[in-house]
Design an enzyme around this catalytic site. Structure first.
Site, PDB file in Angstrom:
ATOM      1  N   GLU A  31      -5.509 -14.294  53.202  1.00 44.13           N
ATOM      2  CA  GLU A  31      -6.304 -15.283  52.597  1.00 44.13           C
ATOM      3  C   GLU A  31      -6.102 -16.776  52.568  1.00 44.13           C
ATOM      4  O   GLU A  31      -6.909 -17.475  52.567  1.00 44.13           O
ATOM      5  CB  GLU A  31      -6.198 -14.884  50.978  1.00 44.13           C
ATOM      6  CG  GLU A  31      -6.283 -13.412  50.593  1.00 44.13           C
ATOM      7  CD  GLU A  31      -7.695 -13.287  50.659  1.00 44.13           C
ATOM      8  OE1 GLU A  31      -8.835 -13.788  50.871  1.00 44.13           O
ATOM      9  OE2 GLU A  31      -8.089 -12.101  50.986  1.00 44.13           O
ATOM     10  N   HIS A  34      -8.113 -18.237  55.383  1.00 43.82           N
ATOM     11  CA  HIS A  34      -9.363 -18.418  55.198  1.00 43.82           C
ATOM     12  C   HIS A  34      -9.479 -19.904  54.628  1.00 43.82           C
ATOM     13  O   HIS A  34     -10.494 -20.548  54.971  1.00 43.82           O
ATOM     14  CB  HIS A  34     -10.042 -17.358  54.186  1.00 43.82           C
ATOM     15  CG  HIS A  34     -10.248 -16.133  54.750  1.00 43.82           C
ATOM     16  ND1 HIS A  34     -11.276 -16.155  55.806  1.00 43.82           N
ATOM     17  CD2 HIS A  34     -10.156 -14.927  54.362  1.00 43.82           C
ATOM     18  CE1 HIS A  34     -11.384 -14.671  56.143  1.00 43.82           C
ATOM     19  NE2 HIS A  34     -10.839 -13.952  55.312  1.00 43.82           N
TER      20      HIS A  34
END
Length: 228
Positions: A31, A34
């Site tokens: 995450e 990203h």
């Protein structure tokens, strides 16, 4: 028989202990990658919300990351697990070249998982070289490789909202990209159906994981050659 009786508690405790850190790192760095890619390419949305962070708390979804995997573990005897983190908020319109950069932002997550699989494999090699006999650490290193290869392959499946779906959307011509992106509201249900039918694992994940594993072996071959 209740769900809690279907899986021995000792097995659950051992599994959780071995996989806890690998899964936590895999989700967190996936995450955060990203968010970092989005910021690098012009969108500060995830960064401003604290998602470009190595703090797992910022990424864990209590229901998707904890409750669902535990229930599925008991319900299926550990045969099927699925979970998810909080989605990283990306405003694709703020990216410098939205259509092109969408692919790079999407690819950052699986790339982070591949890198972590490599790190865990190097840890496993290091344990062997230094003759560390504690099986728990070897199991954890193997779990790290497996967890990250699973996340790498699964997230690259070419159906939105998975990363692979966003990559395909980015690569398609505008006309077809728009039509393909309309699948996204139904993507989760499509993916779940294909998972339950074992289509994704047999026809996508197993081959992709095999290829990724071979690539890891090629990358680490010089290290093994030097050590031996």
């Amino acid at each position: 028989m209740s769900l809690l009786e279907s899986v021995p508690m000792n097995d659950l405790i051992q599994t959780v202990a071995v996989y806890f850190l690998p899964v936590l790192f895999a989700i967190t760095l996936h995450e955060a990658a990203h968010a970092y890619a989005a910021k690098f390419l012009g969108d500060n949305t995830a960064y401003s919300q604290g998602r470009m962070s190595l703090n797992p708390i910022n990424h864990v979804d209590p229901f998707g990351t904890i409750v669902i995997p535990v229930l599925l573990y008991f319900a299926t005897g550990g045969a099927f697990l699925f979970g998810y983190a909080k989605p990283v908020p990306i405003d694709f319109g703020k990216l410098r070249k939205p259509k092109r950069d969408m692919a790079w932002v999407a690819l950052a997550g699986p790339a982070a998982n591949f890198a972590m699989a490599l790190i865990w494999l190097l840890v496993q090699i290091g344990l062997q070289v230094f003759q560390v006999d504690e099986p728990f650490f070897t199991l954890m290193a193997r779990a790290g490789v497996l967890t990250n290869l699973v996340m790498f392959a699964f997230n690259l499946f070419p159906i939105p909202p998975l990363d692979g779906g966003r990559i395909v959307t980015s690569l398609l011509p505008h006309k077809y990209a728009y039509k393909f992106a309309q699948i996204e509201p139904y993507g989760f249900f499509i993916v779940m159906a294909l998972v339950l039918l074992k289509v994704i694992y047999v026809w996508w994940m197993a081959p992709v994981m095999l290829l990724a594993g071979k690539l890891l072996q090629i990358i680490t071959w010089p290290v093994l050659a030097i050590l031996h």
